[in-house]
Design an enzyme around this catalytic site. Structure first.
Site, PDB file in Angstrom:
ATOM      1  N   GLU A  74       8.457 -29.989 -16.289  1.00 34.21           N
ATOM      2  CA  GLU A  74       8.669 -28.612 -15.809  1.00 34.21           C
ATOM      3  C   GLU A  74      10.067 -28.494 -15.175  1.00 34.21           C
ATOM      4  O   GLU A  74      10.766 -27.491 -15.371  1.00 34.21           O
ATOM      5  CB  GLU A  74       7.582 -28.246 -14.785  1.00 34.21           C
ATOM      6  CG  GLU A  74       7.663 -26.821 -14.252  1.00 34.21           C
ATOM      7  CD  GLU A  74       7.421 -25.741 -15.298  1.00 34.21           C
ATOM      8  OE1 GLU A  74       6.436 -25.850 -16.038  1.00 34.21           O
ATOM      9  OE2 GLU A  74       8.228 -24.787 -15.380  1.00 34.21           O
ATOM     10  N   GLU A  81      16.540 -23.913 -18.789  1.00 36.45           N
ATOM     11  CA  GLU A  81      16.568 -22.439 -18.734  1.00 36.45           C
ATOM     12  C   GLU A  81      17.792 -21.942 -17.959  1.00 36.45           C
ATOM     13  O   GLU A  81      18.474 -21.007 -18.391  1.00 36.45           O
ATOM     14  CB  GLU A  81      15.291 -21.919 -18.070  1.00 36.45           C
ATOM     15  CG  GLU A  81      14.100 -21.874 -19.005  1.00 36.45           C
ATOM     16  CD  GLU A  81      12.835 -21.365 -18.335  1.00 36.45           C
ATOM     17  OE1 GLU A  81      11.789 -21.398 -18.976  1.00 36.45           O
ATOM     18  OE2 GLU A  81      12.896 -20.946 -17.150  1.00 36.45           O
ATOM     19  N   GLU A  90      23.694 -13.662 -23.433  1.00 32.07           N
ATOM     20  CA  GLU A  90      23.307 -12.775 -24.544  1.00 32.07           C
ATOM     21  C   GLU A  90      22.369 -13.546 -25.483  1.00 32.07           C
ATOM     22  O   GLU A  90      22.327 -14.785 -25.440  1.00 32.07           O
ATOM     23  CB  GLU A  90      24.541 -12.277 -25.304  1.00 32.07           C
ATOM     24  CG  GLU A  90      25.327 -13.328 -26.078  1.00 32.07           C
ATOM     25  CD  GLU A  90      26.034 -14.357 -25.207  1.00 32.07           C
ATOM     26  OE1 GLU A  90      26.342 -15.447 -25.728  1.00 32.07           O
ATOM     27  OE2 GLU A  90      26.256 -14.107 -24.019  1.00 32.07           O
ATOM     28  N   LEU A  91      21.627 -12.784 -26.311  1.00 32.44           N
ATOM     29  CA  LEU A  91      20.676 -13.448 -27.217  1.00 32.44           C
ATOM     30  C   LEU A  91      21.423 -14.281 -28.253  1.00 32.44           C
ATOM     31  O   LEU A  91      22.459 -13.861 -28.779  1.00 32.44           O
ATOM     32  CB  LEU A  91      19.801 -12.400 -27.929  1.00 32.44           C
ATOM     33  CG  LEU A  91      18.856 -11.599 -27.029  1.00 32.44           C
ATOM     34  CD1 LEU A  91      18.035 -10.627 -27.846  1.00 32.44           C
ATOM     35  CD2 LEU A  91      17.947 -12.523 -26.240  1.00 32.44           C
ATOM     36  N   HIS A  92      20.910 -15.486 -28.497  1.00 32.78           N
ATOM     37  CA  HIS A  92      21.498 -16.377 -29.503  1.00 32.78           C
ATOM     38  C   HIS A  92      20.381 -17.246 -30.076  1.00 32.78           C
ATOM     39  O   HIS A  92      19.525 -17.719 -29.316  1.00 32.78           O
ATOM     40  CB  HIS A  92      22.581 -17.254 -28.857  1.00 32.78           C
ATOM     41  CG  HIS A  92      23.411 -17.988 -29.871  1.00 32.78           C
ATOM     42  ND1 HIS A  92      22.946 -19.077 -30.555  1.00 32.78           N
ATOM     43  CD2 HIS A  92      24.674 -17.772 -30.310  1.00 32.78           C
ATOM     44  CE1 HIS A  92      23.883 -19.512 -31.379  1.00 32.78           C
ATOM     45  NE2 HIS A  92      24.947 -18.728 -31.244  1.00 32.78           N
ATOM     46  N   LYS A  99      15.232 -22.924 -25.472  1.00 35.12           N
ATOM     47  CA  LYS A  99      14.192 -22.522 -24.513  1.00 35.12           C
ATOM     48  C   LYS A  99      12.795 -22.737 -25.084  1.00 35.12           C
ATOM     49  O   LYS A  99      11.886 -23.161 -24.366  1.00 35.12           O
ATOM     50  CB  LYS A  99      14.382 -21.060 -24.127  1.00 35.12           C
ATOM     51  CG  LYS A  99      15.503 -20.848 -23.132  1.00 35.12           C
ATOM     52  CD  LYS A  99      15.397 -19.472 -22.513  1.00 35.12           C
ATOM     53  CE  LYS A  99      16.449 -19.274 -21.451  1.00 35.12           C
ATOM     54  NZ  LYS A  99      16.280 -18.005 -20.745  1.00 35.12           N
ATOM     55  N   ASP A 100      12.620 -22.434 -26.377  1.00 33.27           N
ATOM     56  CA  ASP A 100      11.294 -22.611 -26.985  1.00 33.27           C
ATOM     57  C   ASP A 100      10.894 -24.089 -27.008  1.00 33.27           C
ATOM     58  O   ASP A 100       9.750 -24.442 -26.708  1.00 33.27           O
ATOM     59  CB  ASP A 100      11.279 -22.049 -28.418  1.00 33.27           C
ATOM     60  CG  ASP A 100      11.288 -20.525 -28.441  1.00 33.27           C
ATOM     61  OD1 ASP A 100      11.192 -19.920 -27.361  1.00 33.27           O
ATOM     62  OD2 ASP A 100      11.406 -19.949 -29.539  1.00 33.27           O
TER      63      ASP A 100
HETATM   64  N1  LIG Z   1      19.560 -16.111 -24.530  1.00 34.18           N
HETATM   65  C1  LIG Z   1      18.493 -16.056 -25.332  1.00 34.18           C
HETATM   66  N2  LIG Z   1      18.650 -15.960 -26.661  1.00 34.18           N
HETATM   67  C2  LIG Z   1      17.576 -15.897 -27.495  1.00 34.18           C
HETATM   68  N3  LIG Z   1      16.287 -15.953 -27.086  1.00 34.18           N
HETATM   69  C3  LIG Z   1      16.050 -16.075 -25.760  1.00 34.18           C
HETATM   70  C4  LIG Z   1      17.124 -16.117 -24.812  1.00 34.18           C
HETATM   71  N4  LIG Z   1      16.582 -16.220 -23.574  1.00 34.18           N
HETATM   72  C5  LIG Z   1      15.245 -16.231 -23.753  1.00 34.18           C
HETATM   73  N5  LIG Z   1      14.910 -16.153 -25.061  1.00 34.18           N
HETATM   74  C6  LIG Z   1      13.549 -16.163 -25.635  1.00 34.18           C
HETATM   75  O1  LIG Z   1      12.635 -15.668 -24.671  1.00 34.18           O
HETATM   76  C7  LIG Z   1      11.682 -16.691 -24.326  1.00 34.18           C
HETATM   77  C8  LIG Z   1      11.368 -16.596 -22.850  1.00 34.18           C
HETATM   78  O2  LIG Z   1      12.547 -16.927 -22.135  1.00 34.18           O
HETATM   79  P1  LIG Z   1      12.627 -16.817 -20.557  1.00 34.18           P
HETATM   80  O3  LIG Z   1      13.970 -17.196 -20.106  1.00 34.18           O
HETATM   81  O4  LIG Z   1      12.090 -15.495 -20.150  1.00 34.18           O
HETATM   82  O5  LIG Z   1      11.656 -17.975 -20.147  1.00 34.18           O
HETATM   83  P2  LIG Z   1      10.257 -17.793 -19.442  1.00 34.18           P
HETATM   84  O6  LIG Z   1       9.196 -17.621 -20.491  1.00 34.18           O
HETATM   85  O7  LIG Z   1      10.408 -16.787 -18.368  1.00 34.18           O
HETATM   86  O8  LIG Z   1      10.086 -19.234 -18.875  1.00 34.18           O
HETATM   87  P3  LIG Z   1       9.432 -19.561 -17.477  1.00 34.18           P
HETATM   88  O9  LIG Z   1       8.131 -18.805 -17.459  1.00 34.18           O
HETATM   89  O10 LIG Z   1       9.271 -21.050 -17.541  1.00 34.18           O
HETATM   90  O11 LIG Z   1      10.447 -19.101 -16.470  1.00 34.18           O
HETATM   91  C9  LIG Z   1      12.348 -18.010 -24.728  1.00 34.18           C
HETATM   92  O12 LIG Z   1      11.401 -19.035 -25.009  1.00 34.18           O
HETATM   93  C10 LIG Z   1      13.112 -17.583 -25.987  1.00 34.18           C
HETATM   94  O13 LIG Z   1      12.250 -17.524 -27.109  1.00 34.18           O
END
Ligand SMILES: Nc1ncnc2c1ncn2[C@@H]1O[C@H](COP(=O)(O)OP(=O)(O)OP(=O)(O)O)[C@@H](O)[C@H]1O
Length: 131
Positions: A74, A81, A90-92, A99-100
């Site tokens: 974790e 993250e 930005e989204l990439h 992250k996935d």
């Molecule tokens: N910069 C980015 N570009 C593309 N996809 C993203 C990006 N940031 C997040 N994502 C997508 O959104 C999902 C969730 O991301 P996020 O940062 O919200 O994590 P989270 O689910 O809040 O994690 P946690 O609950 O552990 O904090 C990621 O797994 C990914 O698929």
């Protein structure tokens, strides 16, 4: 912005400073991540159950390892993250994959801990029910 102090001083002082930063990281993990707090509650329940059910030393090793595994993964997921958000606000597609995969690692570690929990506590609970 915080800049790290220069790496001077005795080895002992440097070690103490490193522990301080690591402790700060654990505090950030627990303050910012709801999942980490859920893991903490689950770990507390497992520890209480361990004492109540009188699990063996070997079983304690498995429980402690499972708790350490989940918190470590974790923590690494949270660090990934933060770095991804810094490097790619930005989204990439690669940010998404990073992250996935990190989230998938947390899921795998939690499933592993759940299986360990079943293997350790299952027989004790069964014996309790059958008494
Ligand atoms: N910069 C980015 N570009 C593309 N996809 C993203 C990006 N940031 C997040 N994502 C997508 O959104 C999902 C969730 O991301 P996020 O940062 O919200 O994590 P989270 O689910 O809040 O994690 P946690 O609950 O552990 O904090 C990621 O797994 C990914 O698929």
């Amino acid at each position: 912005m915080n800049t790290p102090p220069p790496a001077n001083g005795s080895a002992w002082r440097r070690l103490c400073r490193s522990f301080g930063w690591a402790r700060r990281g654990v505090v950030v993990l627990l303050r910012t991540q709801a999942n980490a707090r859920i893991h903490a509650v689950a770990a507390g329940c497992a520890i209480v159950a361990g004492f109540v059910l009188g699990i063996t030393r070997g079983e304690w090793c498995a429980v402690v390892a499972a708790i350490g595994l989940v918190f470590s993964v974790e923590g690494l997921n949270t660090a990934i993250e933060f770095v991804v958000d810094l490097a790619s606000p930005e989204l990439h597609p690669l940010a998404e994959k990073a992250k996935d995969v990190a989230a998938g690692a947390v899921l795998l570690s939690a499933l592993t801990a759940a299986v360990i929990g079943l293997l350790v506590f299952g027989p004790h609970l069964l014996a309790l029910v059958q008494r």
